[in-house]
Scaffold this active site. Structure first.
Site, mmCIF file in Angstrom:
data_model
loop_
_atom_site.group_PDB
_atom_site.id
_atom_site.type_symbol
_atom_site.label_atom_id
_atom_site.label_comp_id
_atom_site.label_asym_id
_atom_site.label_seq_id
_atom_site.Cartn_x
_atom_site.Cartn_y
_atom_site.Cartn_z
ATOM 1 N N ARG A 1 -11.521 -11.085 -8.238
ATOM 2 C CA ARG A 1 -12.365 -11.641 -9.304
ATOM 3 C C ARG A 1 -11.591 -11.699 -10.623
ATOM 4 N NH1 ARG A 1 -18.055 -8.700 -10.458
ATOM 5 N NH2 ARG A 1 -16.905 -7.383 -11.887
ATOM 6 N N ARG B 170 -13.449 2.584 -13.013
ATOM 7 C CA ARG B 170 -14.864 2.174 -12.894
ATOM 8 C C ARG B 170 -15.460 2.682 -11.583
ATOM 9 N NH1 ARG B 170 -13.732 -3.802 -13.476
ATOM 10 N NH2 ARG B 170 -15.902 -4.235 -12.969
ATOM 11 N N ARG C 136 -12.447 -11.357 -17.280
ATOM 12 C CA ARG C 136 -12.908 -10.047 -17.755
ATOM 13 C C ARG C 136 -11.733 -9.084 -17.811
ATOM 14 N NH1 ARG C 136 -18.338 -8.179 -14.664
ATOM 15 N NH2 ARG C 136 -17.401 -6.181 -15.229
ATOM 16 N N ARG D 207 -27.651 3.494 -14.959
ATOM 17 C CA ARG D 207 -26.364 3.907 -14.422
ATOM 18 C C ARG D 207 -26.128 5.399 -14.570
ATOM 19 N NH1 ARG D 207 -23.439 -1.327 -14.789
ATOM 20 N NH2 ARG D 207 -21.337 -1.080 -13.995
ATOM 21 N N LYS E 252 -23.895 -7.634 -7.256
ATOM 22 C CA LYS E 252 -25.198 -7.605 -7.927
ATOM 23 C C LYS E 252 -25.443 -8.886 -8.729
ATOM 24 C CE LYS E 252 -24.367 -3.752 -10.194
ATOM 25 N NZ LYS E 252 -23.026 -3.296 -9.755
HETATM 26 P P1 ADP Z 1 -19.534 -4.052 -12.915
HETATM 27 O O1 ADP Z 1 -20.762 -3.584 -12.194
HETATM 28 O O2 ADP Z 1 -18.731 -5.039 -12.150
HETATM 29 O O3 ADP Z 1 -18.685 -2.936 -13.472
HETATM 30 P P2 ADP Z 1 -21.122 -4.740 -15.267
HETATM 31 O O4 ADP Z 1 -21.142 -6.065 -15.911
HETATM 32 O O5 ADP Z 1 -22.393 -4.230 -14.666
HETATM 33 O O6 ADP Z 1 -19.989 -4.872 -14.173
HETATM 34 O O7 ADP Z 1 -20.600 -3.628 -16.290
HETATM 35 C C1 ADP Z 1 -19.404 -3.783 -17.004
HETATM 36 C C2 ADP Z 1 -19.206 -2.590 -17.955
HETATM 37 O O8 ADP Z 1 -20.266 -2.591 -18.939
HETATM 38 C C3 ADP Z 1 -19.263 -1.205 -17.333
HETATM 39 O O9 ADP Z 1 -18.014 -0.811 -16.790
HETATM 40 C C4 ADP Z 1 -19.667 -0.351 -18.540
HETATM 41 O O10 ADP Z 1 -18.582 -0.115 -19.403
HETATM 42 C C5 ADP Z 1 -20.632 -1.254 -19.279
HETATM 43 N N1 ADP Z 1 -22.031 -1.036 -18.835
HETATM 44 C C6 ADP Z 1 -22.812 -1.921 -18.159
HETATM 45 N N2 ADP Z 1 -24.025 -1.395 -17.901
HETATM 46 C C7 ADP Z 1 -24.014 -0.126 -18.414
HETATM 47 C C8 ADP Z 1 -24.938 0.940 -18.460
HETATM 48 N N3 ADP Z 1 -26.164 0.836 -17.910
HETATM 49 N N4 ADP Z 1 -24.581 2.098 -19.073
HETATM 50 C C9 ADP Z 1 -23.379 2.227 -19.645
HETATM 51 N N5 ADP Z 1 -22.442 1.276 -19.625
HETATM 52 C C10 ADP Z 1 -22.739 0.095 -19.025
#
Ligand code: ADP
Length: 203
Positions: A141, A159, A147, A102, A27
């Site tokens: 990654r 996750r 991260r 999400r 994404k």
């Molecule tokens: P990825 O999709 O690779 O897990 P993101 O950067 O989208 O990476 O998200 C990293 C973390 O940030 C998630 O595992 C969660 O803990 C938090 N997070 C991101 N977006 C949301 C959301 N919309 N609601 C709740 N937690 C979120």
């Protein structure tokens, strides 16, 4: 940003796109391309949380305690933050929501926020990638991203599990509105970008 070109491409119509898919689907990579091509304002909740962690804000400290365990940050916190960011761009030609919504509660809140401004989600575009491929990509990654949530196989598995349990059902929420378009997230970055572009032009 070339606004004239962007307006022409969009036929003067505001587009709000949700870019959807599991962790590691690509994404973030594809968002960069879509922002350049279409002039979207990119709202990535993960990026906003990481910005807050870097700057040691109260929100960052709270978010980190969830993110490091591969859990979702609570809905109320995430929704308030997203709404605050969204409201900073009243003149946007369109938004690209990345990593949000999400959960079903987040999807309902987003609809309500947009409806109040006379807007709506135009489409959810899902990048579809099998789990085995996701695990491999995230581990890879983790070697360079810095991260913490990419560095630990248990956190990655958590996750992906959270994705299937809490996030995947959000697809059904948009399907019920006739707004879900799925494309394959496996292949070269440029092939996937081309498929995304085609999907957006067809909206
Ligand atoms: P990825 O999709 O690779 O897990 P993101 O950067 O989208 O990476 O998200 C990293 C973390 O940030 C998630 O595992 C969660 O803990 C938090 N997070 C991101 N977006 C949301 C959301 N919309 N609601 C709740 N937690 C979120």
């Amino acid at each position: 940003m070339q606004e004239g070109r962007t307006f022409a491409l969009w036929n003067f119509e505001m587009k709000n796109i949700v870019l959807f898919g599991p962790p590691g689907a690509g994404k973030g990579t594809q968002s960069t391309f879509l922002v350049e091509k279409f002039g979207f304002v990119h709202l990535s909740t993960g990026d906003i949380f990481r910005f807050n962690i870097k700057n040691a804000t109260e929100l960052g400290t709270l978010a980190k305690s969830y993110m490091d365990q591969g859990k979702l940050v609570p809905d109320a916190v995430t929704i308030d933050m997203l709404q605050a960011e969204w409201s900073k761009y009243p003149d946007a030609v369109g938004f690209l929501f990345d990593g949000f919504p999400r959960t079903q509660a987040q999807a309902e809140a987003l609809d309500a926020i947009l409806a109040e401004a006379g807007q709506q989600i135009s489409a959810m575009i899902g990048l579809e990638v099998p789990d085995e491929e996701l695990m491999a990509r995230l581990l890879e990654r983790g070697k360079t991203s810095g991260r913490p949530d990419d560095a630990n196989p248990e956190v990655i598995a958590q996750r992906v599990a959270v994705y299937h349990r809490e996030t995947a059902p959000v697809q059904g929420y948009y399907e019920a509105q006739g707004k879900y378009k799925g494309i394959s997230g496996v292949g070269s970055i440029s092939d996937i970008a081309a498929a995304l572009e085609q999907t957006l032009h067809a909206l």
